[in-house]
Motif scaffolding. Sequence first.
Motif: not given
Length: 256
Positions: A180-201
Amino acid sequence: MNGYKSLKIVDKKEWGDNYFSLFLKDKEISEIVFPGNFFMVKIPYFESGAILPRPFSIARVFKEENVFELFFQVVGKGTEVFSKLKEGDYLEILGPLGNKFPIKTEKKIIMVAGGRGISPFLYLSEILKREKKDFLLIYGGKSEKDIKFRHYLSSYNTLFITEDGSYGEKGLVTDFLPKGAFTVFSCGPEIMMEKVYEFYKKTNSEVFVSLEERMACGTGVCYGCAKKIRRGDKIEMVRVCQEGPVFNAKEVVWDE
Ligand SMILES: Cc1cc2nc3c(=O)[nH]c(=O)nc-3n(C[C@H](O)[C@H](O)[C@H](O)COP(=O)(O)OP(=O)(O)OC[C@H]3O[C@@H](n4cnc5c(N)ncnc54)[C@H](O)[C@@H]3O)c2cc1C
Ligand code: FES
C-alpha cells in the motif's frame, strides 16, 4: 545544544545478550529531544584504547522524571566500556543532535526496525499513539535474544519477527511489509533498509531511513561521516551528522 554536559547515570538496565540501557537525567534534553535525534557520548576512560565519542539515538523519554534512555548493543571497545558503567557514574554527552523523523503525514506510518535499530521507534511509538496517528511497528531480529522491550511495546501496534521463529513470526521483516501507500521509517542494518526501500519505491510511499555512519565529532567539523547523497541529477558528499541521520531513502546511494 551548548557543548558537552556531564550527566549522572540514574539507572541502568541489563537486558541480557549484550544489550544495555543507561538512563540519564536532564530536564532540557528530556523536553526538546525527538526521535531521529542522537547524542555523541564520550568514552569515560582511555584504557580501552577507544578515544572518539560514539553516537547513540534517543531511545525513550520519561518526561515526568526528566529522564531519558540510551539503548545499545555491545559491538566493540566503546560500547563495552559503556556497558560496564554503573548507576551514579557520570557520562559526558553532547546533544540532541541531528534531524527528526518527519511525522507530519496523512498516511499510515510503518516503522521497520532491525535489532538495535529499535531505539528511535520506542519513543516515537509513544508520540504517535499520543497524537492518535495510525501506525504499525515491525521489529525483527535474528532470534528472540534480539527482541527487547516486549512489555513496553505490547501497548503499541507491534509485529515481532525473528529469523529462526523463536519469538513472533518467523522470517525477515521484509517478508511482512504491508502493501500500500505509507510513510515508512526504517532503522537497522543498511541491507534491511535498502530492501525496505526497494519494496516501496514503486508505490506511492515515502521511505525515510536513519543512517548509521561512523562519526567522530557529530557537529559537522571532521567530515568523518560524509556519505554520497543524490540531489536531483547530482551526487553530493553530505555530512550525516549535519543533514541526517534521517534521509529520504530515494536520496541515498545504496550501491556503495
Ligand atoms: C546516528 C547514530 C545513532 C546510533 N544509535 C545507536 C543506538 O541507539 N544504539 C546502538 O547500539 N548503536 C547505535 N549506533 C551505532 C553505535 O554508534 C556504534 O555501535 C558504536 O559507535 C560502536 O562503538 P564501539 O566502540 O563499541 O565499536 P567499534 O570498536 O568502534 O567498532 C566495532 C565494530 O562495529 C562497527 N561499527 C562501529 N560503528 C559503526 C557504525 N556507526 N555503523 C556501522 N558499523 C559500525 C565497526 O566497523 C566494527 O566492526 C548509532 C550510530 C549512529 C551514527
Ligand atoms: S561526524 Fe564529524 S562531520 Fe559528521
